[in-house]
Each structure stands twice: as structure tokens, then as C-alpha cells.
Design an enzyme around this catalytic site. Sequence first.
Site, short mmCIF file in Angstrom:
data_model
loop_
_atom_site.label_atom_id
_atom_site.label_comp_id
_atom_site.label_asym_id
_atom_site.label_seq_id
_atom_site.Cartn_x
_atom_site.Cartn_y
_atom_site.Cartn_z
N TYR A 53 -50.56 19.62 70.29
CA TYR A 53 -51.46 19.61 69.12
C TYR A 53 -50.63 19.71 67.84
O TYR A 53 -49.73 20.54 67.75
CB TYR A 53 -52.42 20.79 69.18
CG TYR A 53 -53.82 20.39 69.58
CD1 TYR A 53 -54.47 19.37 68.91
CD2 TYR A 53 -54.49 21.03 70.61
CE1 TYR A 53 -55.75 18.98 69.26
CE2 TYR A 53 -55.77 20.66 70.98
CZ TYR A 53 -56.40 19.63 70.30
OH TYR A 53 -57.66 19.25 70.65
N GLU A 55 -52.06 19.35 64.26
CA GLU A 55 -52.85 19.18 63.04
C GLU A 55 -51.99 19.43 61.80
O GLU A 55 -51.23 20.40 61.77
CB GLU A 55 -54.03 20.15 63.00
CG GLU A 55 -55.17 19.74 63.89
CD GLU A 55 -55.13 20.42 65.23
OE1 GLU A 55 -54.01 20.73 65.70
OE2 GLU A 55 -56.21 20.65 65.79
N ASP A 198 -58.07 -4.65 54.66
CA ASP A 198 -57.95 -4.36 56.09
C ASP A 198 -57.13 -5.50 56.70
O ASP A 198 -57.64 -6.59 56.95
CB ASP A 198 -59.35 -4.29 56.70
CG ASP A 198 -59.32 -4.04 58.20
OD1 ASP A 198 -58.24 -4.16 58.80
OD2 ASP A 198 -60.38 -3.74 58.77
N THR A 224 -54.68 -1.87 62.15
CA THR A 224 -54.46 -1.36 63.50
C THR A 224 -53.01 -1.65 63.82
O THR A 224 -52.36 -2.47 63.15
CB THR A 224 -55.36 -2.04 64.54
OG1 THR A 224 -55.28 -3.44 64.35
CG2 THR A 224 -56.80 -1.57 64.42
N LYS A 227 -52.44 -5.17 67.30
CA LYS A 227 -52.79 -6.59 67.35
C LYS A 227 -51.49 -7.38 67.19
O LYS A 227 -50.63 -7.28 68.04
CB LYS A 227 -53.84 -6.91 66.29
CG LYS A 227 -55.17 -6.17 66.55
CD LYS A 227 -56.27 -6.60 65.62
CE LYS A 227 -57.62 -5.99 65.96
NZ LYS A 227 -57.87 -4.71 65.30
N ARG A 233 -52.28 1.05 70.86
CA ARG A 233 -53.63 1.05 70.31
C ARG A 233 -53.75 2.16 69.26
O ARG A 233 -53.54 3.33 69.58
CB ARG A 233 -54.58 1.31 71.46
CG ARG A 233 -55.98 0.84 71.31
CD ARG A 233 -56.50 0.39 72.65
NE ARG A 233 -55.91 -0.90 72.96
CZ ARG A 233 -56.38 -2.06 72.51
NH1 ARG A 233 -57.47 -2.09 71.75
NH2 ARG A 233 -55.79 -3.20 72.82
#
Length: 413
Positions: A53, A55, A198, A224, A227, A233
Site C-alpha cells: 500500500y 497512498e 485524451d 491509458t 494501447k 493496463r
Amino acid sequence: MKHDILKKADKAVYEAVSGEEKRQEEGLEMIASENYVSKAVLEALGTVFTNKYSEGYPGRRYYGGQEWTDVVETLALDRVKKLFGAEHANVQPHSGAQANLAGYAAILEPGDTVLGMDLSHGGHLTHGHPVTLPAKIYNFVRYKTEADGTIDYEKLEKLAKEVKPKLMLAGFSSYTRQIDYAKFAAIAKKVGAMTMMDMAHIAGLIAGKALPNPVEHFDIVTATTHKTLRGPRGGMILCREVYAKAIDKAVFPGTQGGPQMHTIAAKAVAFGEALKPDFKKYAKQTLKNAKVLEKELTKRGAAILFGGTENHMIVVDTVKSYGIAGKDAEKWLDEAGITINKNVIPDDPRGPLDPSGVRIGVPAITTRGFKETEIKVVAGWIDEAFRSSGNAKILASIRKEVKVMCKKFPIYR
Ligand code: DSN
């Protein structure tokens, strides 16, 4: 690939993984938004970073034990900033949709107006489609493309003057032409709007310098990483320094909790790969392959939308050119070992579940090593499948040929 431990521990999951590996190796992946990552990216994804973790951001986290997460996230940040010449980056968004949501949240108030591209004209769901959360929070007004596939910037300016958006949004998931970034940004400036792009679909083509870079023109750029950029991903955001704090706050704690550090490690690897000279060759070849596909299918009678392609994909009106629905075209190609997706065409009279066309992309088969010669053969198979009336014998025979070709171009050696 070997997965000996998984095989022993969980046969059912092992079988699903092996089945998917076989499907990918033996078929042609032509969904425009998909690609094959390198073995190094795959390896980074399967590391102990998944246990952690983290954060917060490098140097200011909420939990202890961050000496190596800081290293890997900083690597990803430095590399992606260099790749796109960005002032600030955030590599924590779990997806493109998360990146867009955080982009909006960073600079907008509920009810603010956003001007984005209409979905059926190539825009993405998260650019204001009524079924999405952003559309419930903000007031989206959609612009459209012209009959020849271009964007009419005078019309866009007129619309912007009318609706006075706080944000003008460029970008797409099934539009095949180049946007004039300078013109777009100039219109936004005239109406006092902020700008966001985008670039999810074309990030790799921009990184590989095959397409112009939007970063210098836009306040915020989202993407992203999986692609054309050929990473794991996930999502990312680039922005001008003046928006850095707002973007970071909007990602965490605004819209996400703990970042996925194994994915961020894999993003760092992919960005490193995209910085290498070979990636430029990949990006250039992807554009060439898409153009050859467009020409070969046009020659055979396919109705290519938007006046052709300037990126990695084409959209075909299958109803108009072959008298078949997009979903039949998708199904028949699936049976022939070629994976694509049905797609709406501008103002599609048939609706999204049974649209009039298909979207076909070449990023994955270009990664596989396909060049002009192979693309010509692929175009022949696509055309044959579309004219097959779903005949199982014809589709099975194409599938056999596809398999032979795939064997010559293994994804993972
Ligand atoms: N699902 C992606 C695509 O196929 O374009 C966009 O999010």
C-alpha cells in the site's frame, strides 16, 4: 509460457491463463485499443509490489516501508515526463476513465460546462455520454465531425462562444483523423476555457514521434498506458505545473485510494521501452500498416469512414459496404481468428448494441512484426469474411491460414 507454480496451485485458473495465451498466439488481435506488452513489462506486473500500500506520492506517503515504491514511481514519473516533454505527471490512475474523472475533478465544479466530442463521432464514453458519472456531475455539450470526417473549427468556435465551456476536451476512441491542436487551443483561449486532451489511443504514436505532441498545447493530457503505448493496463495524466497540485489531489485522495505499485513498476518499464529508438520504428510502421489496410479494403469496396485514417485504426460502415451489421462482421471475423469490435458510426441509426460498423486497428499485429506484405493478406481475409454470409467452411479456412501466419510471427518467443 511456463506457469509451473500456478499449475500446481490452481488448475482452473492455470487453464484459463493457458487458454488465453493460446488464443492470443493463434489469432490476430485487431481491436484498436489492444496491444502485446513485452516480457519485461509482464515480469514487472507479477512482482511483490502488488503486496504494498502506498497512498500518497514519492517522499510523502501515508504508510511506512516506501523506500522502493518511491524509487519505482519516481522512475515512471521521470521517464514519462521525458517521453512527452511534460512539466508534471501522475502515473497512479487505474485506468483512462479514472484519469479523465480526476482531470475533470481537478479543475471543474459540479454543473460546469464541458465541450467534448460526441460518442458516435469518435469520442469516448467518459467524454460526457449521459450514462456516465461525469455527465451526471458536469454539463457536457457535444461537438461532431463533418461528413468528410474533419472537424469544422469555425463551427466549433461558434458553438464554444454559444455555450461558454469552462473546459474544452479533445480526444477520441474511434476517430481516425488528426486534430489540429493549435487551432483547438486557440479557440479555447478565445472563450476563456481550459483545455484537456485524451490521447489514450494515440499515446504510443506520439511517444514514437509519428504523430504531433499535444502536450505543449493543452493544460491537461490524459491517457491509458496499454494501447499504442504498449504498457500495462492503466492510466496517467500529464499537465502544466500550475495544475500539478490540483491533479495530484484529484487522483489521490480525490478519486482513488492506494496506487497499484506493480502496475506502476510495469509502466516505468514500458516508458523506458518507449524512450528507445526502436519504438519510433514501431510507431511509424503502425501508421504505415493502417494506411495499407485502409487502401486495400477501399480497393475491395469497403466504406471507410472519416475520409480515411491518419492514425492506427479505421472505422468501416459494414452496412453500407457489405450489407452486414457490425455485430455479424465482428462475429464472423472472430470465427476466422481475427478479433475486432463492432462500432457505431456518426449518428448511427442502429444504436450501440447493434451498430452499423466496425473498428479495426493494427497496433498489436504491428508489434507482432506485421508489415505491408502481411497487412495486404490480412485485408484479403477481412474482406472474404465480410462477404462469407457467415459460411462456417469459409471462416474455418481463413482461420487455418491465420494460424499459419501467426506461427511465423510469435508474440512471445
Ligand atoms: N475501451 C477502449 C477502446 O476500446 O477504445 C476505450 O476505453
